[in-house]
Design a protein around this motif. Sequence first.
Motif, PDB file in Angstrom:
ATOM      1  N   ASP A 110       0.685  -1.564  -0.013  1.00 43.90           N
ATOM      2  CA  ASP A 110      -0.023  -0.012   0.136  1.00 43.90           C
ATOM      3  C   ASP A 110       0.876   1.270  -0.102  1.00 43.90           C
ATOM      4  O   ASP A 110       1.905   1.106   0.032  1.00 43.90           O
ATOM      5  CB  ASP A 110      -0.881  -0.227   1.110  1.00 43.90           C
ATOM      6  N   ILE A 111       0.299   2.206   0.120  1.00 47.81           N
ATOM      7  CA  ILE A 111       0.980   3.657   0.072  1.00 47.81           C
ATOM      8  C   ILE A 111       1.980   3.717   1.163  1.00 47.81           C
ATOM      9  O   ILE A 111       3.024   4.284   0.849  1.00 47.81           O
ATOM     10  CB  ILE A 111      -0.100   4.829  -0.148  1.00 47.81           C
ATOM     11  N   ASP A 112       1.836   3.101   2.206  1.00 43.72           N
ATOM     12  CA  ASP A 112       2.705   3.174   3.418  1.00 43.72           C
ATOM     13  C   ASP A 112       3.802   2.302   3.429  1.00 43.72           C
ATOM     14  O   ASP A 112       4.506   1.971   4.403  1.00 43.72           O
ATOM     15  CB  ASP A 112       1.781   3.227   4.597  1.00 43.72           C
ATOM     16  N   GLY A 113       3.573   1.467   2.289  1.00 40.67           N
ATOM     17  CA  GLY A 113       4.664   0.289   2.306  1.00 40.67           C
ATOM     18  C   GLY A 113       4.390  -1.004   2.915  1.00 40.67           C
ATOM     19  O   GLY A 113       5.241  -1.940   3.139  1.00 40.67           O
ATOM     20  N   HIS A 114       3.037  -1.025   3.472  1.00 42.43           N
ATOM     21  CA  HIS A 114       2.750  -2.239   3.954  1.00 42.43           C
ATOM     22  C   HIS A 114       2.619  -3.389   2.975  1.00 42.43           C
ATOM     23  O   HIS A 114       1.869  -3.012   1.918  1.00 42.43           O
ATOM     24  CB  HIS A 114       1.312  -2.289   4.853  1.00 42.43           C
ATOM     25  N   LEU A 115       2.995  -4.449   3.202  1.00 41.69           N
ATOM     26  CA  LEU A 115       2.821  -5.839   2.461  1.00 41.69           C
ATOM     27  C   LEU A 115       1.383  -6.251   2.468  1.00 41.69           C
ATOM     28  O   LEU A 115       1.036  -6.612   3.755  1.00 41.69           O
ATOM     29  CB  LEU A 115       3.965  -6.953   2.677  1.00 41.69           C
ATOM     30  N   VAL A 116       0.587  -6.096   1.490  1.00 44.10           N
ATOM     31  CA  VAL A 116      -0.938  -6.499   1.473  1.00 44.10           C
ATOM     32  C   VAL A 116      -1.219  -7.856   0.678  1.00 44.10           C
ATOM     33  O   VAL A 116      -2.006  -8.429   1.250  1.00 44.10           O
ATOM     34  CB  VAL A 116      -1.735  -5.257   1.094  1.00 44.10           C
ATOM     35  N   ALA A 117      -0.188  -8.177  -0.112  1.00 44.51           N
ATOM     36  CA  ALA A 117      -0.440  -9.491  -0.863  1.00 44.51           C
ATOM     37  C   ALA A 117       1.005 -10.026  -1.459  1.00 44.51           C
ATOM     38  O   ALA A 117       1.815  -9.046  -1.602  1.00 44.51           O
ATOM     39  CB  ALA A 117      -1.302  -9.263  -1.878  1.00 44.51           C
ATOM     40  N   HIS A 118       1.200 -11.080  -1.394  1.00 51.21           N
ATOM     41  CA  HIS A 118       2.346 -11.681  -2.015  1.00 51.21           C
ATOM     42  C   HIS A 118       2.097 -12.952  -2.876  1.00 51.21           C
ATOM     43  O   HIS A 118       1.122 -13.850  -2.522  1.00 51.21           O
ATOM     44  CB  HIS A 118       3.397 -12.195  -1.085  1.00 51.21           C
ATOM     45  N   GLY A 119       2.710 -12.942  -4.124  1.00 50.38           N
ATOM     46  CA  GLY A 119       2.282 -14.068  -5.161  1.00 50.38           C
ATOM     47  C   GLY A 119       3.375 -14.471  -5.971  1.00 50.38           C
ATOM     48  O   GLY A 119       4.713 -13.899  -5.976  1.00 50.38           O
ATOM     49  N   GLN A 120       3.356 -15.913  -6.573  1.00 49.96           N
ATOM     50  CA  GLN A 120       4.346 -16.243  -7.236  1.00 49.96           C
ATOM     51  C   GLN A 120       3.429 -16.989  -8.291  1.00 49.96           C
ATOM     52  O   GLN A 120       2.546 -17.364  -8.133  1.00 49.96           O
ATOM     53  CB  GLN A 120       5.265 -17.096  -6.767  1.00 49.96           C
ATOM     54  N   VAL A 121       3.999 -16.729  -9.661  1.00 45.07           N
ATOM     55  CA  VAL A 121       3.692 -17.487 -10.902  1.00 45.07           C
ATOM     56  C   VAL A 121       4.646 -18.122 -11.480  1.00 45.07           C
ATOM     57  O   VAL A 121       5.973 -17.671 -11.654  1.00 45.07           O
ATOM     58  CB  VAL A 121       2.976 -16.272 -11.616  1.00 45.07           C
ATOM     59  N   ARG A 122       4.428 -19.503 -11.771  1.00 48.01           N
ATOM     60  CA  ARG A 122       5.111 -20.177 -12.683  1.00 48.01           C
ATOM     61  C   ARG A 122       4.761 -20.102 -14.016  1.00 48.01           C
ATOM     62  O   ARG A 122       3.604 -20.246 -14.577  1.00 48.01           O
ATOM     63  CB  ARG A 122       5.007 -21.727 -12.349  1.00 48.01           C
ATOM     64  N   LEU A 123       5.557 -19.914 -14.987  1.00 51.08           N
ATOM     65  CA  LEU A 123       5.254 -19.545 -16.516  1.00 51.08           C
ATOM     66  C   LEU A 123       6.065 -20.816 -17.233  1.00 51.08           C
ATOM     67  O   LEU A 123       7.175 -21.143 -16.885  1.00 51.08           O
ATOM     68  CB  LEU A 123       5.957 -18.326 -17.044  1.00 51.08           C
ATOM     69  N   GLN A 124       5.223 -21.153 -18.245  1.00 51.70           N
ATOM     70  CA  GLN A 124       5.835 -22.102 -19.310  1.00 51.70           C
ATOM     71  C   GLN A 124       6.322 -21.385 -20.434  1.00 51.70           C
ATOM     72  O   GLN A 124       5.321 -20.507 -21.094  1.00 51.70           O
ATOM     73  CB  GLN A 124       4.942 -23.053 -19.671  1.00 51.70           C
ATOM     74  N   ASN A 125       7.556 -21.636 -20.621  1.00 52.93           N
ATOM     75  CA  ASN A 125       8.065 -20.915 -22.198  1.00 52.93           C
ATOM     76  C   ASN A 125       7.773 -21.779 -23.389  1.00 52.93           C
ATOM     77  O   ASN A 125       8.013 -23.132 -23.272  1.00 52.93           O
ATOM     78  CB  ASN A 125       9.591 -20.805 -21.835  1.00 52.93           C
ATOM     79  N   LEU A 126       6.839 -21.270 -24.223  1.00 49.29           N
ATOM     80  CA  LEU A 126       6.656 -21.967 -25.507  1.00 49.29           C
ATOM     81  C   LEU A 126       7.391 -21.414 -26.642  1.00 49.29           C
ATOM     82  O   LEU A 126       7.453 -20.343 -26.681  1.00 49.29           O
ATOM     83  CB  LEU A 126       4.968 -21.611 -25.508  1.00 49.29           C
ATOM     84  N   TYR A 127       8.022 -22.385 -27.341  1.00 50.01           N
ATOM     85  CA  TYR A 127       8.817 -21.960 -28.552  1.00 50.01           C
ATOM     86  C   TYR A 127       7.751 -22.512 -29.822  1.00 50.01           C
ATOM     87  O   TYR A 127       7.401 -23.392 -29.566  1.00 50.01           O
ATOM     88  CB  TYR A 127      10.066 -22.780 -28.147  1.00 50.01           C
ATOM     89  N   PRO A 128       8.063 -21.813 -30.763  1.00 51.82           N
ATOM     90  CA  PRO A 128       7.445 -22.043 -32.223  1.00 51.82           C
ATOM     91  C   PRO A 128       8.224 -23.657 -32.677  1.00 51.82           C
ATOM     92  O   PRO A 128       9.318 -23.884 -32.172  1.00 51.82           O
ATOM     93  CB  PRO A 128       7.950 -21.052 -32.965  1.00 51.82           C
ATOM     94  N   ALA A 129       7.224 -24.306 -33.213  1.00 54.87           N
ATOM     95  CA  ALA A 129       7.713 -25.320 -33.814  1.00 54.87           C
ATOM     96  C   ALA A 129       8.708 -25.355 -34.893  1.00 54.87           C
ATOM     97  O   ALA A 129       8.483 -24.323 -35.723  1.00 54.87           O
ATOM     98  CB  ALA A 129       6.418 -26.228 -34.338  1.00 54.87           C
ATOM     99  N   ALA A 130       9.593 -26.043 -34.913  1.00 56.41           N
ATOM    100  CA  ALA A 130      10.713 -26.066 -35.875  1.00 56.41           C
ATOM    101  C   ALA A 130       9.934 -26.351 -37.102  1.00 56.41           C
ATOM    102  O   ALA A 130       9.452 -27.103 -37.283  1.00 56.41           O
ATOM    103  CB  ALA A 130      11.679 -27.018 -35.538  1.00 56.41           C
ATOM    104  N   GLY A 131      10.640 -25.710 -38.329  1.00 58.55           N
ATOM    105  CA  GLY A 131       9.790 -26.467 -39.439  1.00 58.55           C
ATOM    106  C   GLY A 131       9.905 -25.612 -40.557  1.00 58.55           C
ATOM    107  O   GLY A 131       9.930 -25.695 -41.469  1.00 58.55           O
TER     108      GLY A 131
END
Length: 131
Positions: A110-131
């Motif tokens: 928040d504006i006072d620097g208090h931690l109000v939420a914490h999260g983490q996200v796992r992302l999958q890296n997707l690559y174009p098919a070779a071809g």
Amino acid sequence: MGEPDLSGGFAALLGLKFDEVDADRVVIRWQVHPELHQPFGIQHGGVYCSVVETAASVGGALWLGDRGRVVGVANQTDFLRAVRDGELTAVGTPMHRGRSQQLWQVEITDIDGHLVAHGQVRLQNLYPAAG
């Protein structure tokens, strides 16, 4: 794949403002208002989850760049402090960036620097098919 479009869509609906956007750090601000409340008059947890996912996905996409694209495969967000109004800031940073996946953490304060939420996200890296 290019840079993500941050000017519209869901981010605009939530009123997100992107203060810093690069492959190592994403900073997002928004105003809490009644349209973003849950029935008991506080910021809806889904907003926190959405901002956490947005910060991670934008940073992860910039890091992967033209090599491919990213999709979120896990979002774990903890709600630590109730907020009824005011400005919140989310800061996303990478914890791990590998060939197939990335893990990002996001702290929301928040504006006072208090931690109000914490999260983490796992992302999958997707690559174009070779071809």
